[in-house]
Design a protein around this motif. Structure first.
Motif, PDB file in Angstrom:
ATOM      1  N   GLY A 138      61.240 107.753   0.693  1.00 59.06           N
ATOM      2  CA  GLY A 138      59.907 108.336   0.663  1.00 59.06           C
ATOM      3  C   GLY A 138      59.008 107.648  -0.344  1.00 59.06           C
ATOM      4  O   GLY A 138      59.417 106.748  -1.098  1.00 59.06           O
ATOM      5  N   GLU A 139      57.770 108.072  -0.386  1.00 60.06           N
ATOM      6  CA  GLU A 139      56.797 107.503  -1.298  1.00 60.06           C
ATOM      7  C   GLU A 139      57.087 107.933  -2.741  1.00 60.06           C
ATOM      8  O   GLU A 139      57.698 108.965  -3.000  1.00 60.06           O
TER       9      GLU A 139
ATOM     10  N   GLU B  27      53.567 117.720 -22.358  1.00 59.74           N
ATOM     11  CA  GLU B  27      53.477 117.603 -20.909  1.00 59.74           C
ATOM     12  C   GLU B  27      52.986 116.205 -20.555  1.00 59.74           C
ATOM     13  O   GLU B  27      51.994 115.732 -21.088  1.00 59.74           O
ATOM     14  N   LYS B  28      53.719 115.551 -19.655  1.00 60.83           N
ATOM     15  CA  LYS B  28      53.378 114.185 -19.271  1.00 60.83           C
ATOM     16  C   LYS B  28      53.621 114.003 -17.789  1.00 60.83           C
ATOM     17  O   LYS B  28      54.298 114.811 -17.140  1.00 60.83           O
ATOM     18  N   LEU B  29      53.074 112.922 -17.234  1.00 61.84           N
ATOM     19  CA  LEU B  29      53.226 112.593 -15.828  1.00 61.84           C
ATOM     20  C   LEU B  29      54.302 111.536 -15.670  1.00 61.84           C
ATOM     21  O   LEU B  29      54.300 110.525 -16.375  1.00 61.84           O
ATOM     22  N   VAL B  30      55.241 111.758 -14.773  1.00 59.37           N
ATOM     23  CA  VAL B  30      56.318 110.816 -14.515  1.00 59.37           C
ATOM     24  C   VAL B  30      56.341 110.514 -13.024  1.00 59.37           C
ATOM     25  O   VAL B  30      55.956 111.336 -12.191  1.00 59.37           O
ATOM     26  N   GLU B  31      56.800 109.313 -12.676  1.00 59.97           N
ATOM     27  CA  GLU B  31      56.926 108.897 -11.287  1.00 59.97           C
ATOM     28  C   GLU B  31      58.371 109.073 -10.837  1.00 59.97           C
ATOM     29  O   GLU B  31      59.301 108.703 -11.562  1.00 59.97           O
ATOM     30  N   THR B  32      58.552 109.633  -9.665  1.00 58.19           N
ATOM     31  CA  THR B  32      59.882 109.890  -9.146  1.00 58.19           C
ATOM     32  C   THR B  32      59.872 109.731  -7.633  1.00 58.19           C
ATOM     33  O   THR B  32      58.816 109.750  -7.003  1.00 58.19           O
ATOM     34  N   ARG B  33      61.062 109.556  -7.081  1.00 54.63           N
ATOM     35  CA  ARG B  33      61.231 109.484  -5.632  1.00 54.63           C
ATOM     36  C   ARG B  33      62.622 110.017  -5.296  1.00 54.63           C
ATOM     37  O   ARG B  33      63.508 110.061  -6.147  1.00 54.63           O
ATOM     38  N   ASP B  34      62.809 110.435  -4.065  1.00 55.88           N
ATOM     39  CA  ASP B  34      64.092 110.975  -3.640  1.00 55.88           C
ATOM     40  C   ASP B  34      65.162 109.883  -3.684  1.00 55.88           C
ATOM     41  O   ASP B  34      64.882 108.701  -3.444  1.00 55.88           O
ATOM     42  N   GLU B  35      66.389 110.301  -3.979  1.00 55.74           N
ATOM     43  CA  GLU B  35      67.492 109.353  -4.035  1.00 55.74           C
ATOM     44  C   GLU B  35      68.069 109.148  -2.646  1.00 55.74           C
ATOM     45  O   GLU B  35      68.272 110.103  -1.885  1.00 55.74           O
ATOM     46  N   PHE B  36      68.331 107.904  -2.300  1.00 52.43           N
ATOM     47  CA  PHE B  36      68.865 107.566  -0.986  1.00 52.43           C
ATOM     48  C   PHE B  36      70.371 107.773  -0.966  1.00 52.43           C
ATOM     49  O   PHE B  36      71.091 107.281  -1.842  1.00 52.43           O
ATOM     50  N   ASN B  37      70.841 108.495   0.017  1.00 54.37           N
ATOM     51  CA  ASN B  37      72.269 108.706   0.212  1.00 54.37           C
ATOM     52  C   ASN B  37      72.743 107.799   1.335  1.00 54.37           C
ATOM     53  O   ASN B  37      72.358 107.993   2.497  1.00 54.37           O
ATOM     54  N   PRO B  38      73.569 106.779   1.052  1.00 58.60           N
ATOM     55  CA  PRO B  38      73.976 105.842   2.109  1.00 58.60           C
ATOM     56  C   PRO B  38      74.823 106.489   3.186  1.00 58.60           C
ATOM     57  O   PRO B  38      74.959 105.924   4.273  1.00 58.60           O
TER      58      PRO B  38
END
Length: 348
Positions: free
Chosen positions: A191-192, A206-217
């Protein structure tokens, strides 16, 4: 009278002691203004702290330990989940009765050249390899070998694309016409990248962090292969050449049912052969008999079913046959037609 005098003397001594302690404290305070302030005592790593934003006691994550100079970096990988992106973990002892030679410079055997004029008959077909089939269990072997290399096929393919050892092509067609960058592949898988608000458990900021879902092979359950069967008139033999491999991703409805599977990206198999020849594949019959992924595909040690043959309408089998059992029978009929074509070319 004597008791009153003793009482007054004791009160006077007590007042002198209090005045002396007050003067000593003031002198120390004046000296601390000119001297450097002492550092505040630091809490040990992993000790619970109070979040000033919520007032709750939280345990901050332990800081990663830095490896000593010359030591092997620590691995942060979660076993069995995710794409291997950090340093592989090698075995520190011999995992068996003898040490295996980690040979990674194996070269696949070159194909025999087939002249254009010697192609007496040719047929292109598309097949799907389902890893849940009993014969395809090596495709689910999600374990690292002694050198720390993950033997799962999807991880090998993604690592090859990431290292730019092979180029990936977009699934808009299966003719390898459009290149597909690695970042676009990861966007399709995980995902994005999202920006979310997070509170630091140590400082409460409080801060902004970038994250994305982890891919499960393990979500990759199917692989689509494109191959061509050709009868070589010079060798008088029917030969098969795999042209491309594409991992399939499933599309799920809201109720959890699978709507369909689509190719994630295409890899040109002739370019992929030298990479597959470097990785061993799990042999479920004999652990002492080593076999590479290139050997598995070339010796056809997998089971698959036909989903399309080259036709005038360029359509898949599922576009004109809706019943699942009838689609399997139609695919088997295409295989039988290719087999009978070779037999019909011989005369006795």
């Amino acid at each position: 009278m004597r008791a009153v005098i003793l009482k007054r003397i004791s009160w006077g001594a007590f007042l002198l002691v209090m005045l002396a302690s007050t003067a000593d404290a003031q002198s120390r305070r004046r000296g601390s203004r000119t001297a450097d302030p002492e550092p505040a005592p630091q809490q040990p790593a992993g000790a619970p702290v109070t979040n000033p934003a919520t007032g709750n006691t939280v345990t901050p994550p332990a800081a990663p330990q830095q490896p000593a100079q010359g030591a092997q970096p620590l691995s942060l990988r979660q076993d069995g989940v995710g794409t291997p992106v950090d340093t592989p973990r090698k075995s520190l002892r011999i995992d068996g009765v003898s040490e295996k030679s980690p040979i990674r410079d194996r070269v696949p055997i070159t194909y025999d050249h087939i002249r254009e004029d010697d192609k007496f008959w040719e047929k292109q077909i598309w097949q799907v390899i389902d890893v849940r089939e009993k014969m395809n269990l090596p495709f689910q072997y999600n374990v690292e070998d002694e050198t720390g290399v993950n033997q799962l096929l999807i991880n090998i393919l993604l690592q090859a694309v990431k290292n730019k050892e092979v180029e990936a092509f977009s699934p808009i067609d299966d003719r390898f016409s459009t290149l597909m960058p690695y970042q676009e592949i990861m966007t399709r898988l995980s995902g994005e990248v999202r920006t979310v608000r997070s509170i630091d458990p140590e400082t409460g900021e409080e801060k902004l962090v970038e994250t994305r879902d982890e891919f499960n092979p393990e979500t990759i359950k199917q692989y689509k292969i494109k191959e061509v069967w050709v009868f070589d008139q010079e060798a008088s033999a029917l030969k098969v050449r795999i042209l491309g491999i594409a991992p399939m991703v499933s599309r799920v409805n809201d109720d959890g049912s699978v709507r369909g599977s689509l190719p994630l990206f295409w890899l040109y198999y002739p370019d992929l052969r030298p990479i597959l020849a470097r990785y061993d594949v799990y042999n479920q019959n004999n652990d002492a008999s080593t076999m590479t992924w290139e050997d598995l595909f070339e010796m056809r040690f997998f089971t698959s079913y036909v989903v399309k043959e080259k036709n005038a309408f360029n359509r898949d089998i599922n576009s004109y046959i809706k019943d699942g059992v009838m689609r399997l029978l139609e695919g088997q009929a295409i295989k039988d037609k290719i087999f009978n074509k070779e037999q019909d070319l011989w005369e006795y």
